[in-house]
Design a protein around this motif. Structure first.
Motif, PDB file in Angstrom:
ATOM      1  N   VAL A  52       0.836  -1.203   0.000  1.00  0.00           N
ATOM      2  CA  VAL A  52       0.000   0.000   0.000  1.00  0.00           C
ATOM      3  C   VAL A  52       0.872   1.255   0.000  1.00  0.00           C
ATOM      4  O   VAL A  52       0.580   2.236  -0.700  1.00  0.00           O
ATOM      5  CB  VAL A  52      -0.970  -0.010   1.197  1.00  0.00           C
ATOM      6  N   GLU A  53       1.952   1.246   0.769  1.00  0.00           N
ATOM      7  CA  GLU A  53       2.859   2.398   0.761  1.00  0.00           C
ATOM      8  C   GLU A  53       3.405   2.653  -0.641  1.00  0.00           C
ATOM      9  O   GLU A  53       3.477   3.805  -1.096  1.00  0.00           O
ATOM     10  CB  GLU A  53       4.013   2.153   1.732  1.00  0.00           C
ATOM     11  N   PHE A 120     -11.429   2.184  13.052  1.00  0.00           N
ATOM     12  CA  PHE A 120      -9.979   2.147  12.897  1.00  0.00           C
ATOM     13  C   PHE A 120      -9.668   2.106  11.405  1.00  0.00           C
ATOM     14  O   PHE A 120     -10.062   1.167  10.707  1.00  0.00           O
ATOM     15  CB  PHE A 120      -9.385   0.907  13.581  1.00  0.00           C
ATOM     16  N   CYS A 121      -8.991   3.121  10.916  1.00  0.00           N
ATOM     17  CA  CYS A 121      -8.546   3.133   9.528  1.00  0.00           C
ATOM     18  C   CYS A 121      -7.319   4.027   9.440  1.00  0.00           C
ATOM     19  O   CYS A 121      -6.917   4.656  10.434  1.00  0.00           O
ATOM     20  CB  CYS A 121      -9.655   3.596   8.573  1.00  0.00           C
ATOM     21  N   ASN A 122      -6.719   4.117   8.284  1.00  0.00           N
ATOM     22  CA  ASN A 122      -5.483   4.868   8.106  1.00  0.00           C
ATOM     23  C   ASN A 122      -5.744   6.252   7.512  1.00  0.00           C
ATOM     24  O   ASN A 122      -6.799   6.496   6.918  1.00  0.00           O
ATOM     25  CB  ASN A 122      -4.527   4.079   7.204  1.00  0.00           C
ATOM     26  N   HIS A 123      -4.755   7.131   7.683  1.00  0.00           N
ATOM     27  CA  HIS A 123      -4.879   8.510   7.197  1.00  0.00           C
ATOM     28  C   HIS A 123      -4.056   8.694   5.929  1.00  0.00           C
ATOM     29  O   HIS A 123      -2.899   8.264   5.863  1.00  0.00           O
ATOM     30  CB  HIS A 123      -4.386   9.481   8.271  1.00  0.00           C
ATOM     31  N   LEU A 131       1.688  11.135  -2.236  1.00  0.00           N
ATOM     32  CA  LEU A 131       0.823  10.716  -1.138  1.00  0.00           C
ATOM     33  C   LEU A 131       1.550   9.732  -0.219  1.00  0.00           C
ATOM     34  O   LEU A 131       2.385   8.942  -0.664  1.00  0.00           O
ATOM     35  CB  LEU A 131      -0.447  10.066  -1.693  1.00  0.00           C
ATOM     36  N   ALA A 132       1.213   9.793   1.055  1.00  0.00           N
ATOM     37  CA  ALA A 132       1.810   8.899   2.041  1.00  0.00           C
ATOM     38  C   ALA A 132       0.714   8.373   2.962  1.00  0.00           C
ATOM     39  O   ALA A 132      -0.312   9.039   3.173  1.00  0.00           O
ATOM     40  CB  ALA A 132       2.877   9.624   2.862  1.00  0.00           C
ATOM     41  N   ILE A 133       0.912   7.196   3.498  1.00  0.00           N
ATOM     42  CA  ILE A 133      -0.024   6.586   4.433  1.00  0.00           C
ATOM     43  C   ILE A 133       0.486   6.797   5.854  1.00  0.00           C
ATOM     44  O   ILE A 133       1.651   6.533   6.148  1.00  0.00           O
ATOM     45  CB  ILE A 133      -0.177   5.077   4.176  1.00  0.00           C
ATOM     46  N   ARG A 134      -0.385   7.250   6.723  1.00  0.00           N
ATOM     47  CA  ARG A 134      -0.087   7.303   8.147  1.00  0.00           C
ATOM     48  C   ARG A 134      -0.830   6.139   8.811  1.00  0.00           C
ATOM     49  O   ARG A 134      -2.047   6.147   8.902  1.00  0.00           O
ATOM     50  CB  ARG A 134      -0.526   8.636   8.752  1.00  0.00           C
ATOM     51  N   TRP A 135      -0.060   5.146   9.226  1.00  0.00           N
ATOM     52  CA  TRP A 135      -0.639   3.916   9.775  1.00  0.00           C
ATOM     53  C   TRP A 135      -1.110   4.161  11.207  1.00  0.00           C
ATOM     54  O   TRP A 135      -0.323   4.551  12.061  1.00  0.00           O
ATOM     55  CB  TRP A 135       0.385   2.790   9.740  1.00  0.00           C
ATOM     56  N   ASP A 140       1.587  -5.110  17.009  1.00  0.00           N
ATOM     57  CA  ASP A 140       2.093  -5.249  18.366  1.00  0.00           C
ATOM     58  C   ASP A 140       3.105  -6.389  18.431  1.00  0.00           C
ATOM     59  O   ASP A 140       3.429  -7.020  17.414  1.00  0.00           O
ATOM     60  CB  ASP A 140       0.947  -5.441  19.361  1.00  0.00           C
ATOM     61  N   ALA A 141       3.592  -6.672  19.637  1.00  0.00           N
ATOM     62  CA  ALA A 141       4.647  -7.669  19.801  1.00  0.00           C
ATOM     63  C   ALA A 141       4.178  -9.078  19.463  1.00  0.00           C
ATOM     64  O   ALA A 141       4.995  -9.952  19.171  1.00  0.00           O
ATOM     65  CB  ALA A 141       5.183  -7.630  21.234  1.00  0.00           C
ATOM     66  N   ALA A 142       2.873  -9.311  19.498  1.00  0.00           N
ATOM     67  CA  ALA A 142       2.340 -10.647  19.217  1.00  0.00           C
ATOM     68  C   ALA A 142       2.121 -10.907  17.732  1.00  0.00           C
ATOM     69  O   ALA A 142       1.756 -12.016  17.348  1.00  0.00           O
ATOM     70  CB  ALA A 142       1.029 -10.855  19.973  1.00  0.00           C
ATOM     71  N   CYS A 143       2.340  -9.873  16.893  1.00  0.00           N
ATOM     72  CA  CYS A 143       2.134 -10.022  15.445  1.00  0.00           C
ATOM     73  C   CYS A 143       3.484 -10.150  14.746  1.00  0.00           C
ATOM     74  O   CYS A 143       4.483  -9.566  15.181  1.00  0.00           O
ATOM     75  CB  CYS A 143       1.372  -8.825  14.895  1.00  0.00           C
ATOM     76  N   ASP A 144       3.507 -10.891  13.646  1.00  0.00           N
ATOM     77  CA  ASP A 144       4.764 -11.063  12.908  1.00  0.00           C
ATOM     78  C   ASP A 144       5.042  -9.927  11.937  1.00  0.00           C
ATOM     79  O   ASP A 144       6.026  -9.947  11.212  1.00  0.00           O
ATOM     80  CB  ASP A 144       4.800 -12.413  12.186  1.00  0.00           C
ATOM     81  N   GLY A 145       4.173  -8.910  11.923  1.00  0.00           N
ATOM     82  CA  GLY A 145       4.464  -7.682  11.195  1.00  0.00           C
ATOM     83  C   GLY A 145       3.936  -7.638   9.774  1.00  0.00           C
ATOM     84  O   GLY A 145       3.416  -8.611   9.240  1.00  0.00           O
ATOM     85  N   GLY A 146       4.057  -6.441   9.159  1.00  0.00           N
ATOM     86  CA  GLY A 146       3.708  -6.250   7.758  1.00  0.00           C
ATOM     87  C   GLY A 146       2.254  -5.954   7.488  1.00  0.00           C
ATOM     88  O   GLY A 146       1.843  -5.895   6.327  1.00  0.00           O
ATOM     89  N   CYS A 147       1.444  -5.740   8.546  1.00  0.00           N
ATOM     90  CA  CYS A 147      -0.001  -5.628   8.341  1.00  0.00           C
ATOM     91  C   CYS A 147      -0.440  -4.287   7.770  1.00  0.00           C
ATOM     92  O   CYS A 147      -1.481  -4.216   7.121  1.00  0.00           O
ATOM     93  CB  CYS A 147      -0.739  -5.839   9.661  1.00  0.00           C
ATOM     94  N   GLY A 148       0.309  -3.221   8.047  1.00  0.00           N
ATOM     95  CA  GLY A 148      -0.279  -1.911   7.829  1.00  0.00           C
ATOM     96  C   GLY A 148      -1.110  -1.619   9.053  1.00  0.00           C
ATOM     97  O   GLY A 148      -0.577  -1.555  10.162  1.00  0.00           O
ATOM     98  N   LEU A 149      -2.401  -1.413   8.920  1.00  0.00           N
ATOM     99  CA  LEU A 149      -3.258  -1.366  10.095  1.00  0.00           C
ATOM    100  C   LEU A 149      -3.428  -2.793  10.588  1.00  0.00           C
ATOM    101  O   LEU A 149      -3.934  -3.650   9.870  1.00  0.00           O
ATOM    102  CB  LEU A 149      -4.623  -0.741   9.780  1.00  0.00           C
ATOM    103  N   CYS A 150      -2.974  -3.051  11.825  1.00  0.00           N
ATOM    104  CA  CYS A 150      -2.895  -4.434  12.316  1.00  0.00           C
ATOM    105  C   CYS A 150      -4.208  -4.852  12.961  1.00  0.00           C
ATOM    106  O   CYS A 150      -4.517  -4.457  14.089  1.00  0.00           O
ATOM    107  CB  CYS A 150      -1.743  -4.561  13.303  1.00  0.00           C
TER     108      CYS A 150
END
Length: 224
Positions: A52-53, A120-123, A131-135, A140-150
């Motif tokens: 998305v970025e 909950f959504c992004n700006h 254009l840029a995304i503000r996530w 969080d620490a329990a997620c393996d990452g890469g979600c964008g809005l988690c």
């Protein structure tokens, strides 16, 4: 602590809105580059956040008014949305829109319900040349990452406040949350991903199908 019986976490793109607006923006404003990035995200070759970025970084900020007009003309709300939200309100259930989408097209749709639901959504930021995304919800620490809005991070924020978690969605962005939820309602790519992962779900076409099923599930649990 008193708990709400049900907490519903509902996707926006392709779920509340019939169109996947991020994909539509990519196709309309980012051309072949955008389409190629969307394909890689859907094949899970590229993280949602990175994809998305990259899509929006390729679009000049001067196009933001065109994007707003385009998404407003394209947004068609899926049958049963008002019925679903009002059903949650009347039952004292929590309803949250949890979207990897953008405030420019989510906010106008949810505005009538703002006092009664969580959003909950992004700006979408147009202060730079591109254009840029503000996530708005990082992994969080329990997620393996890469979600964008988690989305699973949002679920965990409310876990102590609700008795059962319900995820409603249509795409791969909903898969991690679906894997953690008590009940899942799925269509399109999320349905296929749940089949691959062995995640139980109810298919749906109209959002009006969801409350009656949950009413039966709540009653079944109370009878145990």
């Amino acid at each position: 602590m008193n708990q709400v019986p049900i907490g519903i976490f509902c996707d926006f793109d392709g779920t509340i809105s019939k169109s996947d607006l991020i994909t539509s923006i990519a196709n309309e404003f980012a051309g072949q580059t955008g389409r190629a990035i969307v394909d890689r995200v859907q094949r899970r070759e590229l993280s949602i956040k990175s994809g998305v970025e990259a899509i929006f970084h390729s679009i000049p900020s001067s196009r933001l008014p065109d994007i707003i007009d385009y998404t407003r003309s394209l947004t068609v709300i899926r049958d049963g949305f008002d019925e679903l939200v009002q059903g949650c309100i009347s039952r004292g259930w929590m309803f949250a829109v949890v979207s990897g989408g953008l405030d420019v097209f989510v906010d106008p749709v949810v505005e009538p319900y703002r006092d009664s639901i969580k959003v909950f959504c992004n700006h979408l930021d147009d202060t730079g040349e591109h254009l840029a995304i503000r996530w708005m919800v990082e992994c969080d620490a329990a997620c393996d990452g890469g979600c964008g809005l988690c989305k699973p991070s949002v679920l965990r924020q409310f876990r102590s406040q609700i008795q059962a978690e319900v995820v409603i969605g249509d795409g791969v962005t909903d898969l991690k949350a679906a894997a953690e939820a008590d009940y899942v309602f799925a269509r399109d790519r999320l349905r296929r991903a749940c089949d691959e992962q062995g995640i139980s779900y109810w298919p749906f076409k109209s959002l009006s199908e969801i409350i009656p099923i949950l009413d039966r599930e709540v009653q079944n649990q109370s009878d145990l």
